[in-house]
Motif scaffolding. Structure first.
Motif, mmCIF file in Angstrom:
data_model
loop_
_atom_site.group_PDB
_atom_site.id
_atom_site.type_symbol
_atom_site.label_atom_id
_atom_site.label_comp_id
_atom_site.label_asym_id
_atom_site.label_seq_id
_atom_site.Cartn_x
_atom_site.Cartn_y
_atom_site.Cartn_z
ATOM 1 N N SER A 216 0.834 -1.194 0.000
ATOM 2 C CA SER A 216 0.000 0.000 0.000
ATOM 3 C C SER A 216 0.871 1.247 0.000
ATOM 4 C CB SER A 216 -0.928 -0.007 1.217
ATOM 5 O OG SER A 216 -1.707 1.158 1.256
ATOM 6 N N ALA A 221 0.056 4.077 -3.005
ATOM 7 C CA ALA A 221 -0.002 5.482 -2.595
ATOM 8 C C ALA A 221 0.349 6.418 -3.740
ATOM 9 C CB ALA A 221 0.929 5.717 -1.408
ATOM 10 N N ASP A 225 -3.661 6.438 -5.296
ATOM 11 C CA ASP A 225 -4.217 7.306 -4.257
ATOM 12 C C ASP A 225 -3.814 8.763 -4.474
ATOM 13 O OD1 ASP A 225 -4.785 8.689 -1.922
ATOM 14 O OD2 ASP A 225 -3.959 7.191 -0.574
ATOM 15 N N ARG A 250 -6.740 3.801 -3.564
ATOM 16 C CA ARG A 250 -5.889 2.906 -2.761
ATOM 17 C C ARG A 250 -6.290 1.449 -2.987
ATOM 18 N NH1 ARG A 250 -1.783 3.718 1.406
ATOM 19 N NH2 ARG A 250 -2.175 5.917 0.974
#
Length: 369
Positions: A216, A221, A225, A250
């Motif tokens: 993640s 990220a 995201d 995400r």
């Protein structure tokens, strides 16, 4: 994955990530910004050594190609929240794409990979040339890695510059700058975790959730995201609105990385452009291996022997398939896409932004490279 999501994600497409921006000239303008920065590299120092001029040519190659997914996400979020500046999303999209290229160059050094997009990467190009010229192999390998680190640093610097120029055109420049900075730091934190987790003792396996947390940070990220959040903030969206968009990104980003792990273990090098044995030979921590060890702890010993060169990578692949790790990993990716689509349905109004995100989610699961 729910039947409704399967229906939405089944539509025929030209190919994985063959997406277009709402402005037909947008991606061309992003490419021109990247090219302009790379060309300026040779004019930023006096005198300019021939080695710098040559490096600029390799930087141009490193930035060429790719899916341009991050600029598409920036533009979709920017237009979705009513942004109207023609230049701001171009600058920010170029910033994220250049950041991506910088991180790939550094990642190849960390992973000791020689190929990128099916061609010798910067570290391999310089190393091999020096070997042909008579340089000792160890010295040439060190020099190749050093050149790649320098190359990545130059692109990283350019990405920050472009992001700052984009932010300056926003009504909330600090929020845009903060978002881009968070993406850089998160990626570094994830890469650090990846490196150190690969050095763990063989008798202390990781859970799939621990690996997901690392991935993640490392990939989701900065790839999904942050481009969505930054694009929204650039257009004037509130932090809460941007965060909601980032939550969708995400989930898609994690699904993207899980599919990447599957391709890195079971993929076809001719399609992926990256050696299919490299992750296993390096003992790289992935969701696939974590799932496999969770189902069969004895798999850890096989993976360790592959890393030590005592067994071929094909043995580990067969053992992973036997545990069903590949099916479990793909199922998790599908569930994450399902969650992202559900969030998009509930939080976003119908329109180009929502449809672009749903389409990207579909292609995450379809991709072969």
């Amino acid at each position: 994955m729910s039947p409704a999501t399967r229906r939405r994600l089944r539509a025929t497409a030209a190919g994985p990530f063959d997406l277009s921006a709402s402005d037909p000239d947008y991606l061309s303008r992003v490419d021109r910004e990247i090219t302009a920065y790379v060309e300026r590299v040779t004019h930023r120092c006096t005198p300019t050594p021939e080695s710098t001029t040559e490096l600029a040519r390799h930087l141009a190659t490193a930035c060429d190609g790719g899916k341009r997914l991050r600029p598409i996400l920036v533009e979709a979020a920017y237009r979705g929240f009513g942004g109207s500046d023609a230049d701001a999303p171009v600058l920010l999209g170029a910033a994220f794409e250049m950041l991506h290229s910088a991180l790939l160059i550094h990642d190849d050094v960390i992973d000791q990979d020689d190929l990128r997009r099916g061609q010798p990467n910067i570290r391999a190009t310089y190393r091999d040339r020096l070997v042909r010229q008579g340089t000792a192999e160890a010295t040439a390998a060190h020099a190749g890695d050093a050149v790649a680190i320098v190359a990545g640093d130059v692109l990283l610097t350019g990405s920050v510059r472009l992001a700052a120029r984009a932010a300056a055109r926003s009504t909330q420049p600090d929020l845009v700058d903060d978002c881009f900075e968070e993406a850089v730091v998160a990626s570094a934190a994830g890469e650090l975790e990846d490196v150190l987790l690969a050095c763990r003792p063989a008798d202390s396996p990781l859970t799939p959730q621990q690996v997901l947390d690392m991935e993640s940070l490392k990939t989701a990220a900065y790839s999904f995201d942050a481009p969505l959040r930054a694009g929204a903030l650039l257009a004037g969206a509130s932090p809460d609105e941007a965060a909601g968009l980032g939550a969708i990104g995400r989930r898609f980003g994690l699904a993207y990385q899980i599919v990447d792990d599957l391709l890195g273990t079971f993929g076809d090098t001719a399609r992926t452009g990256k050696p299919s044995d490299s992750d296993l030979l390096e003992g790289k921590v992935t969701v696939v291996t974590a799932f496999g060890i969770a189902r069969d702890p004895g798999l850890a010993a096989i993976l360790e022997k592959v890393r030590a060169g005592l067994l071929p990578a094909a043995t580990a692949r067969a053992a992973l398939r036997h545990t069903g790790a590949d099916r479990h990993a793909y199922g998790l990716a599908a569930d994450l896409v399902d969650e992202g689509v559900s969030l998009a349905d509930s939080q976003l109004p119908a329109g180009p932004m929502a449809s672009t995100l749903v389409e990207i989610g579909r292609r995450v699961l379809d991709r072969e490279a």
